[in-house]
Design a protein around this motif. Sequence first.
Motif, PDB file in Angstrom:
ATOM      1  N   MET A   1     -49.041  78.011-109.569  1.00 54.91           N
ATOM      2  CA  MET A   1     -49.120  77.114-110.715  1.00 54.91           C
ATOM      3  C   MET A   1     -50.539  77.133-111.276  1.00 54.91           C
ATOM      4  SD  MET A   1     -48.248  73.053-110.978  1.00 54.91           S
ATOM      5  CE  MET A   1     -49.556  72.565-109.875  1.00 54.91           C
ATOM      6  N   SER A   2     -50.664  77.284-112.563  1.00 52.11           N
ATOM      7  CA  SER A   2     -51.977  77.295-113.211  1.00 52.11           C
ATOM      8  C   SER A   2     -52.414  75.864-113.538  1.00 52.11           C
ATOM      9  CB  SER A   2     -51.934  78.121-114.498  1.00 52.11           C
ATOM     10  OG  SER A   2     -51.017  77.545-115.425  1.00 52.11           O
ATOM     11  N   ILE A   3     -53.720  75.695-113.684  1.00 52.52           N
ATOM     12  CA  ILE A   3     -54.295  74.403-114.074  1.00 52.52           C
ATOM     13  C   ILE A   3     -55.134  74.637-115.319  1.00 52.52           C
ATOM     14  CG2 ILE A   3     -55.613  72.388-113.301  1.00 52.52           C
ATOM     15  CD1 ILE A   3     -55.470  73.599-110.455  1.00 52.52           C
ATOM     16  N   ASP A   4     -54.913  73.809-116.328  1.00 55.49           N
ATOM     17  CA  ASP A   4     -55.695  73.890-117.556  1.00 55.49           C
ATOM     18  C   ASP A   4     -56.412  72.553-117.743  1.00 55.49           C
ATOM     19  OD1 ASP A   4     -56.773  74.850-119.848  1.00 55.49           O
ATOM     20  OD2 ASP A   4     -54.941  74.831-121.028  1.00 55.49           O
ATOM     21  N   ILE A   5     -57.716  72.559-117.578  1.00 56.54           N
ATOM     22  CA  ILE A   5     -58.544  71.356-117.706  1.00 56.54           C
ATOM     23  C   ILE A   5     -59.192  71.392-119.081  1.00 56.54           C
ATOM     24  CG2 ILE A   5     -60.559  70.143-116.770  1.00 56.54           C
ATOM     25  CD1 ILE A   5     -59.874  71.682-114.090  1.00 56.54           C
ATOM     26  N   ARG A   6     -58.891  70.392-119.902  1.00 55.36           N
ATOM     27  CA  ARG A   6     -59.337  70.416-121.291  1.00 55.36           C
ATOM     28  C   ARG A   6     -60.214  69.215-121.627  1.00 55.36           C
ATOM     29  NH1 ARG A   6     -53.680  72.058-124.477  1.00 55.36           N
ATOM     30  NH2 ARG A   6     -53.376  74.107-123.447  1.00 55.36           N
ATOM     31  N   ASN A   7     -61.494  69.493-121.874  1.00 56.48           N
ATOM     32  CA  ASN A   7     -62.423  68.498-122.426  1.00 56.48           C
ATOM     33  C   ASN A   7     -62.442  67.188-121.645  1.00 56.48           C
ATOM     34  OD1 ASN A   7     -60.875  69.814-125.194  1.00 56.48           O
ATOM     35  ND2 ASN A   7     -63.055  70.200-124.882  1.00 56.48           N
ATOM     36  N   ILE A   8     -62.547  67.310-120.317  1.00 55.06           N
ATOM     37  CA  ILE A   8     -62.535  66.133-119.454  1.00 55.06           C
ATOM     38  C   ILE A   8     -63.924  65.479-119.420  1.00 55.06           C
ATOM     39  CG2 ILE A   8     -62.377  65.358-117.048  1.00 55.06           C
ATOM     40  CD1 ILE A   8     -59.666  65.753-118.266  1.00 55.06           C
ATOM     41  N   SER A   9     -63.947  64.171-119.664  1.00 52.66           N
ATOM     42  CA  SER A   9     -65.174  63.380-119.553  1.00 52.66           C
ATOM     43  C   SER A   9     -64.901  62.165-118.686  1.00 52.66           C
ATOM     44  CB  SER A   9     -65.665  62.927-120.937  1.00 52.66           C
ATOM     45  OG  SER A   9     -66.038  64.029-121.728  1.00 52.66           O
ATOM     46  N   LYS A  10     -65.918  61.746-117.929  1.00 51.00           N
ATOM     47  CA  LYS A  10     -65.781  60.580-117.064  1.00 51.00           C
ATOM     48  C   LYS A  10     -67.147  59.941-116.852  1.00 51.00           C
ATOM     49  CE  LYS A  10     -63.790  57.740-114.146  1.00 51.00           C
ATOM     50  NZ  LYS A  10     -62.758  56.758-114.575  1.00 51.00           N
ATOM     51  N   ARG A  11     -67.193  58.625-117.075  1.00 54.57           N
ATOM     52  CA  ARG A  11     -68.416  57.855-116.847  1.00 54.57           C
ATOM     53  C   ARG A  11     -68.151  56.779-115.807  1.00 54.57           C
ATOM     54  NH1 ARG A  11     -72.113  58.265-121.419  1.00 54.57           N
ATOM     55  NH2 ARG A  11     -73.134  56.396-120.624  1.00 54.57           N
ATOM     56  N   PHE A  12     -69.153  56.468-115.028  1.00 52.13           N
ATOM     57  CA  PHE A  12     -69.143  55.316-114.137  1.00 52.13           C
ATOM     58  C   PHE A  12     -70.314  54.434-114.562  1.00 52.13           C
ATOM     59  CE2 PHE A  12     -67.170  58.728-111.648  1.00 52.13           C
ATOM     60  CZ  PHE A  12     -65.994  58.105-111.244  1.00 52.13           C
ATOM     61  N   GLY A  13     -70.042  53.456-115.413  1.00 43.45           N
ATOM     62  CA  GLY A  13     -71.118  52.655-115.993  1.00 43.45           C
ATOM     63  C   GLY A  13     -71.963  53.517-116.898  1.00 43.45           C
TER      64      GLY A  13
END
Length: 361
Positions: free
Chosen positions: A1-13
């Motif tokens: 199975m392929s994984i396509d990660i698109r423009n992921i952003s994450k902030r902690f505070g």
Amino acid sequence: MSIDIRNISKRFGDFVALDNVSLTVETGELVALLGPSGCGKTTLLRIIAGLESADNGSILFHGEDTTDQHVRDRQVGFVFQHYALFRHMSVFENVAFGLRVRPRKQRPSEAEIRKKVHALLELVQLDWLADRYPSQLSGGQRQRIALARALAVEPKLLLLDEPFGALDAKVRKDLRRWLRQLHDEIHVTSVFVTHDQEEALEVADRIVVLNKGHIEQVGTPDEVYQAPASPFVYSFLGNVNLFHGRVDHGWADLGGLRLEVSEHAGVDASQAVAYVRPHDIELSRLPLPESLTGRVDEVRRLGGLVRLVLAHANEKVEVELSRERYLSEPVEEGETVYFRPRQARVFLSADQGGAVSDYVI
């Protein structure tokens, strides 16, 4: 199975863990997320698993958007650094757990569970420990059981978070070779997090180097080691010597060393740094063309490798030689020697855009 990660952003505070990260993992690949602490690699792994939600972006499994899908519906196997085995359960029951808690209609029969669990324990070469408890196992054995438990539910994707980080060096080396062999047998798409460069270089099909929430480079182990895309990648992957100087119209002047860098032919008097691996330095007692001089400060014998530390222009320069090469022309502490890079990679200063060129003799 392929994984396509698109423009992921994450902030902690106020902390930016991931900043617009995009990546594709092909079906059957074993990919390492490599970087220092705080670079975002574990956060990205948890977002892929569904254990953490992204602020922006999407995750696709084989073209299907799973961004809002619950972790239990993603068919992901997760292996933690500290095993997370159930202490009150035997090895057999730990591996069987994921099968026993399935909804009744999806749950295999007891005979099927026993057959599958024993097959997995044979796969991880620990079938003889089925009746023991986690407290009776070594760290390496516990990690193999944790991997067997993750595989029991037939995941479409296997995720491993620093799987060997809690083990001693010898066990870690043995297990990473074993993981590579296991992956070649089962071919399940796998992503593992590590801060150990040697581990990533030895195990992965491709390496994703992260730094401060950004991807610095994606490539095969040879690509990221032999052709680093940035000064960070060069410095993070293995030892490196830095020679500071200036580039002017295709030539780099580095404290007495002059290198032709044709890719910078249009650059006018800019600061630059040459990155040179210790094993890419040629050493001699006699003068070499375009060479520098150094005093031997240390000689360290490390098995089949000899590492020299040279004093040059108030800087320390490391040189690595095979034991055979060193014994053919041994040098002692206090001697003056001549050295030059066989291969160097020249980066302009960051304010010049970080351009790079290669020098090979």
